[in-house]
Design an enzyme around this catalytic site. Sequence first.
Site, PDB file in Angstrom:
ATOM      1  N   GLU A  20       2.628  -1.174   4.415  1.00 34.80           N
ATOM      2  CA  GLU A  20       3.324  -2.330   4.991  1.00 34.80           C
ATOM      3  C   GLU A  20       4.789  -2.339   4.585  1.00 34.80           C
ATOM      4  O   GLU A  20       5.623  -2.950   5.253  1.00 34.80           O
ATOM      5  CB  GLU A  20       2.614  -3.633   4.581  1.00 34.80           C
ATOM      6  CG  GLU A  20       1.314  -3.790   5.352  1.00 34.80           C
ATOM      7  CD  GLU A  20       0.295  -4.704   4.702  1.00 34.80           C
ATOM      8  OE1 GLU A  20       0.643  -5.397   3.719  1.00 34.80           O
ATOM      9  OE2 GLU A  20      -0.865  -4.712   5.167  1.00 34.80           O
ATOM     10  N   GLY A  77      -6.881  -3.748   7.174  1.00 42.08           N
ATOM     11  CA  GLY A  77      -7.006  -5.021   7.875  1.00 42.08           C
ATOM     12  C   GLY A  77      -7.642  -4.922   9.251  1.00 42.08           C
ATOM     13  O   GLY A  77      -7.556  -5.860  10.045  1.00 42.08           O
ATOM     14  N   LYS A 105      -1.053  -9.650  -1.196  1.00 37.94           N
ATOM     15  CA  LYS A 105       0.028  -9.645  -0.187  1.00 37.94           C
ATOM     16  C   LYS A 105       0.749 -11.001  -0.206  1.00 37.94           C
ATOM     17  O   LYS A 105       0.896 -11.595  -1.264  1.00 37.94           O
ATOM     18  CB  LYS A 105      -0.534  -9.303   1.197  1.00 37.94           C
ATOM     19  CG  LYS A 105      -1.428  -8.054   1.164  1.00 37.94           C
ATOM     20  CD  LYS A 105      -1.752  -7.541   2.519  1.00 37.94           C
ATOM     21  CE  LYS A 105      -2.728  -6.381   2.403  1.00 37.94           C
ATOM     22  NZ  LYS A 105      -2.929  -5.688   3.645  1.00 37.94           N
ATOM     23  N   GLU A 159      -4.927   5.144   1.428  1.00 36.75           N
ATOM     24  CA  GLU A 159      -5.132   4.031   2.349  1.00 36.75           C
ATOM     25  C   GLU A 159      -4.743   4.448   3.768  1.00 36.75           C
ATOM     26  O   GLU A 159      -3.555   4.374   4.137  1.00 36.75           O
ATOM     27  CB  GLU A 159      -4.265   2.839   1.948  1.00 36.75           C
ATOM     28  CG  GLU A 159      -4.562   2.273   0.582  1.00 36.75           C
ATOM     29  CD  GLU A 159      -4.177   0.800   0.503  1.00 36.75           C
ATOM     30  OE1 GLU A 159      -5.073  -0.002   0.225  1.00 36.75           O
ATOM     31  OE2 GLU A 159      -3.019   0.462   0.741  1.00 36.75           O
ATOM     32  N   HIS A 217       3.187   0.994  -0.453  1.00 32.02           N
ATOM     33  CA  HIS A 217       2.201   0.445   0.487  1.00 32.02           C
ATOM     34  C   HIS A 217       2.708   0.644   1.921  1.00 32.02           C
ATOM     35  O   HIS A 217       3.899   0.518   2.183  1.00 32.02           O
ATOM     36  CB  HIS A 217       1.974  -1.042   0.205  1.00 32.02           C
ATOM     37  CG  HIS A 217       0.768  -1.576   0.909  1.00 32.02           C
ATOM     38  ND1 HIS A 217       0.771  -1.867   2.249  1.00 32.02           N
ATOM     39  CD2 HIS A 217      -0.482  -1.827   0.462  1.00 32.02           C
ATOM     40  CE1 HIS A 217      -0.435  -2.299   2.602  1.00 32.02           C
ATOM     41  NE2 HIS A 217      -1.216  -2.280   1.532  1.00 32.02           N
ATOM     42  N   ASN A 251      -4.938  -6.687  -3.784  1.00 34.80           N
ATOM     43  CA  ASN A 251      -3.571  -6.913  -3.323  1.00 34.80           C
ATOM     44  C   ASN A 251      -3.553  -8.188  -2.479  1.00 34.80           C
ATOM     45  O   ASN A 251      -4.042  -8.190  -1.352  1.00 34.80           O
ATOM     46  CB  ASN A 251      -3.146  -5.694  -2.483  1.00 34.80           C
ATOM     47  CG  ASN A 251      -1.803  -5.881  -1.818  1.00 34.80           C
ATOM     48  OD1 ASN A 251      -1.067  -6.815  -2.116  1.00 34.80           O
ATOM     49  ND2 ASN A 251      -1.485  -4.977  -0.899  1.00 34.80           N
ATOM     50  N   SER A 310      -9.972  -2.064   4.502  1.00 29.68           N
ATOM     51  CA  SER A 310     -11.158  -2.792   4.983  1.00 29.68           C
ATOM     52  C   SER A 310     -12.373  -2.669   4.061  1.00 29.68           C
ATOM     53  O   SER A 310     -13.511  -2.566   4.532  1.00 29.68           O
ATOM     54  CB  SER A 310     -11.518  -2.353   6.402  1.00 29.68           C
ATOM     55  OG  SER A 310     -10.471  -2.710   7.291  1.00 29.68           O
TER      56      SER A 310
END
Length: 249
Positions: free
Chosen positions: A97, A171, A12, A165, A95, A10, A209
């Site tokens: 985010e 991250g 992003k 996730e 996701h 991904n 990660s």
Amino acid sequence: MLARPIVFGNWKMHGLREQALALAGALADRAPRLTGTLGIFPPFTVLHEVARRIQASALWLGGQDCHDRREGPFTGCISAWMLKDAGCRAVILGHSERRRGLGEDDAWVRRKAEAAIASGLLVVLCIGESEEEWQAGRRQEVLARQLAGSLPEGANAANLVVAYEPVWAIGTGRTPRPEEIAEIHLWLRGQLGRLLADGERVALLYGGSVKAANAGAIMAMEGVDGVLVGGASLDAEEFWRIYRAGGGA
Ligand code: PEP
């Protein structure tokens, strides 16, 4: 059934044309044929050009989101059919985010996923608990709710992949222990088995990660069919090493 390992990157909001084509090209040149499934999910603006650059390879191309309608007055949005038209075979939905940053709830994610399936795309459905939920021992409750709420009508092992996730691992450089990932995947497989006729065969990815250094241990776990990679997918060599660490050639 997708060949294992399944390794999806991904990108992003990274990738101006030159950088995107260099990265996609470096991967495509390594992947004229693949024993597993390796895919990249670049930003919308470069999809057409990346599709052309990788067309002679075995790489999968996907989008990072789609609308829940085929077309219409939805300024700034992209439909699943547009992604197909650009050369995509898959789309990431749900996701964290987008769930947290843009207010997408389970019902909205489900509608998008239903549109994606209707268009013929593979849905990569992301679910995951926050750090507070994890610390409060609410992980399974949150995952069960997200799964039941965002699982699209018509989903099956051929058109759906679920990515676990944990939000606190994205991250951050932190990951659950491989055994913990295996335990959750086993539990998720049971949940999917109850929700879908062939749910036990739905591929399960871990995301958060993942690097070349930890990918082998994670993908060696029973029930882990592959990984969804963010930051480390922006480096062709590192991303390829992740795929190789999962046994891909
Ligand atoms: C992600 O955002 O899907 C992700 C897994 O990110 P990272 O690998 O950078 O933690």
